[in-house]
Design a protein around this motif. Structure first.
Motif, PDB file in Angstrom:
ATOM      1  N   SER A   1       9.512  25.727  17.086  1.00 44.90           N
ATOM      2  CA  SER A   1      10.139  24.550  16.735  1.00 44.90           C
ATOM      3  C   SER A   1       9.975  24.204  15.175  1.00 44.90           C
TER       4      SER A   1
ATOM      5  N   SER B   1       8.475  21.115  23.206  1.00 44.12           N
ATOM      6  CA  SER B   1       9.332  22.320  23.428  1.00 44.12           C
ATOM      7  C   SER B   1      10.537  21.830  23.933  1.00 44.12           C
ATOM      8  N   ASN B   2      11.585  22.536  23.519  1.00 49.54           N
ATOM      9  CA  ASN B   2      12.894  22.438  24.245  1.00 49.54           C
ATOM     10  C   ASN B   2      13.286  23.719  24.972  1.00 49.54           C
TER      11      ASN B   2
ATOM     12  N   ASP C   1      11.565  26.494  20.967  1.00 48.79           N
ATOM     13  CA  ASP C   1      13.003  26.257  21.344  1.00 48.79           C
ATOM     14  C   ASP C   1      13.011  27.608  22.043  1.00 48.79           C
TER      15      ASP C   1
END
Length: 261
Positions: free
Chosen positions: A104, A128-129, A205
């Motif tokens: 990220s 986090s994505n 990500d």
């Protein structure tokens, strides 16, 4: 007074049949890391690809890109270990060539190494994505629970595929690692935990579209139980670490004796 040169960062990228996207992946990685204030070398490990992965990388002709590999597919863990042995930087950065996982905030991975030995991306970090199939999330969580019980690793996620580390710490661990495929990361962190190395988790990500096959899950679990057996029952890692330290000390003494003669 002459300023100290910037540190050398070694980026290790395992690749298996990644011809369509490998050149773009390398360009993205190099461009992203250019702002980190370190000199850069990229080690691409061709893990027995059957497509044009190798000639595609060779065609790029970049001086700071080193291409190594082996004719038969050995697994991601084997490829990473081989790449790390060819890396010469003070800092190592490991990332998958499919670019499904990305840090990220990239620079924080290297600043974090000021107070840690190994920094790992974690899909369970609150920042986090994560976009991944529900079944894969469930299997990942189950794997982590079993991993904690068997190995004592406290990290909430070991399999995200993004890691940065001080090379000196890695060279302490690498000689006693045995896993060639999916559970390599779990073994690396189990041994790091055993040796008391400092591990820090950072956000990533993630955009994973595929799930695990039954065969892959079985192999990961088999590798994981093997790690637990060597760690808890046979004490194999503990014994191997002691033997490795003794060997290094003997080699150092021999070198000192030759230099003084």
């Amino acid at each position: 007074m002459t300023a100290n040169p910037p540190k050398l960062l070694s980026v290790v990228v395992p690749a298996h049949n990644e011809a369509p996207g490998i050149a773009h992946a390398i360009e993205v990685i190099v461009d992203a890391l250019a702002s980190c204030g370190m000199r850069l070398e990229v080690v691409i490990v061709d893990d027995g690809s059957h497509d044009a992965t190798r000639p595609t990388v060779e065609k790029m002709g970049e001086e700071n890109i080193q291409l190594i590999g082996h004719p038969r597919n050995q697994g991601k863990g084997y490829a990473l270990k081989k790449g790390l042995y060819h890396a010469t930087g003070e800092v190592a950065f490991m990332i998958d060539s499919d670019m499904e996982v990305w840090p990220s905030e990239l620079e924080t991975y290297f600043t974090a190494l000021e107070s840690a030995d190994i920094v790992i991306g974690s899909k369970r970090h609150p920042l986090s994505n994560v976009r991944t199939p529900t079944m894969r999330k469930f299997l990942s969580l189950a794997f982590n629970i079993i991993e904690r019980l068997l190995t004592g690793v406290k990290a909430s996620d070991t399999q995200a595929g993004v890691k940065a580390a001080r090379s000196r710490a890695l060279y302490t661990i690498l000689p006693i690692l045995t896993v060639k495929r999916y559970a390599f990361d779990a073994e690396l962190l189990a041994v790091a935990t055993l040796l008391g190395l400092r591990i820090r988790e950072l956000p990533v990500d993630i955009d994973l579209k595929a799930s695990f096959s039954g065969k892959e899950v079985a192999r990961m679990l088999l590798d994981l139980f093997g790690i637990g057996y060597r760690l808890r029952i046979k004490k194999w890692y503990q014994k191997s670490f002691v033997e490795t330290r003794i060997t290094y000390k003997l080699l150092a003494l021999e070198g000192t004796a030759r230099d003084s003669s």
